[in-house]
Scaffold this motif. Sequence first.
Motif, short mmCIF file in Angstrom:
data_model
loop_
_atom_site.label_atom_id
_atom_site.label_comp_id
_atom_site.label_asym_id
_atom_site.label_seq_id
_atom_site.Cartn_x
_atom_site.Cartn_y
_atom_site.Cartn_z
N SER A 273 -6.37 69.71 86.99
CA SER A 273 -5.28 69.58 87.95
C SER A 273 -3.99 69.18 87.24
O SER A 273 -4.00 68.33 86.34
CB SER A 273 -5.62 68.54 89.01
OG SER A 273 -4.52 68.33 89.87
N LEU A 274 -2.88 69.79 87.66
CA LEU A 274 -1.57 69.44 87.11
C LEU A 274 -0.74 68.62 88.08
O LEU A 274 0.35 68.16 87.75
CB LEU A 274 -0.81 70.71 86.73
CG LEU A 274 -1.46 71.59 85.66
CD1 LEU A 274 -0.63 72.85 85.45
CD2 LEU A 274 -1.62 70.85 84.35
N GLY A 275 -1.23 68.49 89.31
CA GLY A 275 -0.49 67.73 90.30
C GLY A 275 0.74 68.46 90.82
O GLY A 275 1.62 67.84 91.42
N ALA A 276 0.82 69.74 90.60
CA ALA A 276 1.96 70.53 91.07
C ALA A 276 1.50 71.97 91.23
O ALA A 276 0.60 72.43 90.53
CB ALA A 276 3.13 70.45 90.10
N LYS A 277 2.14 72.68 92.14
CA LYS A 277 1.72 74.04 92.43
C LYS A 277 2.34 75.06 91.47
O LYS A 277 3.49 74.91 91.05
CB LYS A 277 2.09 74.42 93.86
CG LYS A 277 1.56 75.81 94.26
CD LYS A 277 1.82 76.12 95.72
CE LYS A 277 1.22 77.49 96.06
NZ LYS A 277 1.42 77.85 97.48
N GLY A 278 1.55 76.07 91.16
CA GLY A 278 2.10 77.26 90.55
C GLY A 278 2.37 77.27 89.07
O GLY A 278 3.49 77.61 88.67
N ASP B 184 8.11 73.06 91.15
CA ASP B 184 9.17 72.08 91.37
C ASP B 184 10.20 72.06 90.25
O ASP B 184 11.10 71.22 90.22
CB ASP B 184 8.59 70.68 91.59
CG ASP B 184 7.79 70.16 90.39
OD1 ASP B 184 7.92 70.73 89.29
OD2 ASP B 184 7.03 69.19 90.56
N GLY B 185 10.10 72.99 89.28
CA GLY B 185 11.09 73.12 88.23
C GLY B 185 10.74 72.43 86.93
O GLY B 185 11.47 72.56 85.94
N ARG B 186 9.62 71.71 86.87
CA ARG B 186 9.26 70.99 85.66
C ARG B 186 8.55 71.89 84.65
O ARG B 186 7.83 72.82 85.01
CB ARG B 186 8.36 69.81 85.99
CG ARG B 186 9.04 68.68 86.75
CD ARG B 186 8.08 67.54 87.02
NE ARG B 186 6.99 67.97 87.88
CZ ARG B 186 5.82 67.33 87.98
NH1 ARG B 186 5.59 66.24 87.27
NH2 ARG B 186 4.89 67.79 88.80
N ILE B 187 8.76 71.60 83.38
CA ILE B 187 8.00 72.18 82.28
C ILE B 187 7.00 71.12 81.84
O ILE B 187 7.37 69.98 81.52
CB ILE B 187 8.91 72.55 81.09
CG1 ILE B 187 10.03 73.51 81.54
CG2 ILE B 187 8.08 73.17 79.97
CD1 ILE B 187 9.56 74.86 82.01
N LEU B 188 5.72 71.47 81.83
CA LEU B 188 4.66 70.53 81.53
C LEU B 188 3.93 70.92 80.24
O LEU B 188 3.87 72.10 79.89
CB LEU B 188 3.63 70.49 82.67
CG LEU B 188 4.16 70.23 84.08
CD1 LEU B 188 3.02 70.28 85.09
CD2 LEU B 188 4.90 68.91 84.15
N ARG B 189 3.38 69.91 79.57
CA ARG B 189 2.55 70.15 78.39
C ARG B 189 1.19 69.47 78.63
O ARG B 189 1.14 68.27 78.89
CB ARG B 189 3.20 69.61 77.13
CG ARG B 189 2.39 69.90 75.86
CD ARG B 189 3.27 69.85 74.61
NE ARG B 189 3.94 68.57 74.45
CZ ARG B 189 4.98 68.39 73.63
NH1 ARG B 189 5.48 69.40 72.93
NH2 ARG B 189 5.56 67.20 73.52
N LEU B 190 0.14 70.25 78.53
CA LEU B 190 -1.21 69.77 78.77
C LEU B 190 -1.91 69.53 77.45
O LEU B 190 -2.10 70.45 76.66
CB LEU B 190 -1.99 70.81 79.60
CG LEU B 190 -3.48 70.55 79.84
CD1 LEU B 190 -3.70 69.24 80.60
CD2 LEU B 190 -4.10 71.73 80.58
N HIS B 191 -2.29 68.29 77.21
CA HIS B 191 -3.01 67.91 75.99
C HIS B 191 -4.52 68.00 76.23
O HIS B 191 -5.01 67.71 77.32
CB HIS B 191 -2.67 66.47 75.60
CG HIS B 191 -1.23 66.25 75.25
ND1 HIS B 191 -0.79 66.07 73.95
CD2 HIS B 191 -0.11 66.20 76.03
CE1 HIS B 191 0.52 65.90 73.95
NE2 HIS B 191 0.96 65.97 75.19
N HIS B 192 -5.27 68.41 75.23
CA HIS B 192 -6.73 68.48 75.27
C HIS B 192 -7.25 69.29 76.47
O HIS B 192 -8.10 68.82 77.22
CB HIS B 192 -7.34 67.08 75.31
CG HIS B 192 -6.78 66.13 74.29
ND1 HIS B 192 -6.89 66.35 72.94
CD2 HIS B 192 -6.08 64.97 74.45
CE1 HIS B 192 -6.30 65.35 72.29
NE2 HIS B 192 -5.79 64.51 73.17
#
Length: 320
Positions: A14-19, A37-45
């Motif tokens: 889960s990223l806690g945000a849609k799409g 919502d416009g954020r750029i996310l980085r998922l570790h592991h």
Amino acid sequence: MDRATELVPLHYVSLGAKGPEDVISDPQGRVLTGVADGRILRLHHPGDPRTARVEVLAETGGRPLGLELLPDGDLLVCDAERGLLRVSTAGDGAVRVLADSVAGEPLRFCSNAVALPDGSVYATVSSRRHPLDRWIADIVEHTGTGRLLRLGPDGGEPEVLLEGMQFANGLAASADGSFLVIAETGSCRLTRYGLSGPGAGRAEPFADLPGMPDNLWRAGPDGPIWVALASPRVPPLGLLHRTPPGVRRAAARAAVHAPYRPSGTTGVVAVDDRGRTVHRLTRRRSRFRMVTSVCVTGDHLVLGSLWERGVAVCALPADG
């Protein structure tokens, strides 16, 4: 390769945000994505659900779609509202607009981009008639208003290289950089556009697909081009596309207001530089729907989706 093999899901993060519409991996095996919502996310592991964690890198102020990692670690971001952006991943999350107009009109629905070694950037525009929140209208109407753009190494306003594409979407370069591969979602095909040699400046068919392609991803010249299939082929849609424009426009207006639920059939394919399928993976009755992107990290495939609120991690084929 005509026969599909099973797409094996391992876990969901889960990223806690849609799409998370596009997913790409960096040299450290982390996955980067942009959400609604416009954020750029980085998922570790991403391969270990026990230690996976999400980090916010930046906020574009729009709706990020396709991402491209640059040699210095920054990101090219195709933002459906703001145009083509460059986003710093060094900690400050600075966002710089590279292009927000083309041929005298605002650059909207910028979908995917690729950067070449000479510093030039190529990008797709999915539709000039319908915005992202009405994407289904463009697919139904079959507008053929997709574009391929080029932004030179010195910047400026993008040049229009190709028009008339059916929902131009994912973009990838050949191993030798002599041509681009473009996903045309509305036609269930990949198109080749020549950059050098005898085919320079010419578009031609590259591969027909068993579904609607979305984002493309390639780890490097030694690997195949991975293609996310957002939906299987829909035969009635193909029949509708043969009707007069007025009929298609009416159907598009109805489609925008009709309840929509993506197909439960999930799929990805991988093709080589001759357009031959080297992997075809599918899963029926999947709980993770509308796969719009795929990338490889370690021995896993990571799937993104315009519909879901996280990413799916699947097994990579043994020879992947």
